[in-house]
Design a protein around this motif. Structure first.
Motif: not given
Length: 262
Positions: A153-161
């Motif tokens: 999920k960290n990859i998704e959070l990074a993309a959203e950030g």
């Protein structure tokens, strides 16, 4: 050593009916006998030259393709909602999604028969599509859920950030990582719909007779080796589908291994 022998015997026991079915489908007789005295392809020719068999085959193929599309869309959205969104009654929602896998299939058939009779969906393609989608969605839901659990999920959070929208994150981040699970879901949904007979017997009629229903009627009225030939065709189709899945997963695994090594 004993474990290997036991496993081998169990496998032989499970596949022996299929092994017996193949030579029977090539028999020259008009009835079942194993081993056949001589071989012929007349029963495969009988299937190919029979309009009713072909019509039911393509009806099943058309139905399964539509069911795959609908069930994958619904099942994937439901899996994403459960794994990415916190909402009330999540456990109840998950239980509801897998209910068609738990309830006996005959009960589902009776319930759909009574419901569809009131709105005129019996003996229609729309009715069969709804019924088969209802059965296939839980399989897609469980398959995609297992794939989502392995994602970071960290990859998704990074993309959203970095300013990416949720839709872009899904298509650019989540979906590429779910290729294997999505393919498995599609294949399982296709096989489930193509081979389904219990619910279809309640809903299908002369206009919507699928291949499993045609096989069932033939088995009850005229038991000929054509039935064995059709069964072998379905077995071959299933083997091809599973082989495609394994090849795709193997290539995808090698691709990720090469990428990580680099």
């Amino acid at each position: 050593m004993l474990l290997y022998i036991f496993t081998f015997l169990v496998v032989i026991f499970l596949i022996s009916p299929i092994i017996v079915l193949v030579p029977i489908s090539f028999t020259s007789l008009s009835y079942f006998k194993f081993p056949p005295p001589s071989f012929s392809t007349q029963w495969y020719n009988s299937f190919v030259q029979n309009d009713e068999w072909l019509k039911s085959f393509f009806k099943s193929l058309e139905l399964s393709c539509v069911v795959v599309i609908l069930s994958v869309i619904i099942g994937t959205i439901a899996a994403l909602a459960v794994s990415r969104v916190n909402f009330k009654f999540k456990k109840a929602f998950m239980a509801l999604m897998v209910t068609p896998m738990i309830i006996p299939i005959v009960i589902i058939g009776v319930a759909l028969l009574n419901s569809f009779a009131k709105i005129g969906l019996n003996d229609t393609m729309i009715g069969l599509i709804i019924a088969h989608t209802l059965i296939a969605v839980p399989i897609v839901f469980v398959t995609v859920m297992s794939g989502l659990k392995g994602l970071d999920k960290n990859i998704e959070l990074a993309a959203e950030g970095l300013g990416s929208t949720e839709i872009r994150v899904f298509f650019k981040i989540i979906l590429p990582q779910l290729k294997s699970s999505m393919l498995s879901a599609c294949l399982f949904a296709f096989i489930t719909s193509f081979d389904e007979v219990s619910v279809t017997l309640f809903l299908a009629g002369t206009k919507t007779k699928t291949l499993p229903v045609a096989m069932w009627e033939t088995m009850r009225t005229e038991l000929t080796p054509t039935l064995a030939a059709v069964s072998c065709i379905l077995i071959l189709l299933t083997i091809i589908i599973l082989a495609v899945q394994n090849i795709f997963n193997y290539r995808l695994k090698n691709k990720y291994t090469c990428s990580s090594n680099k």
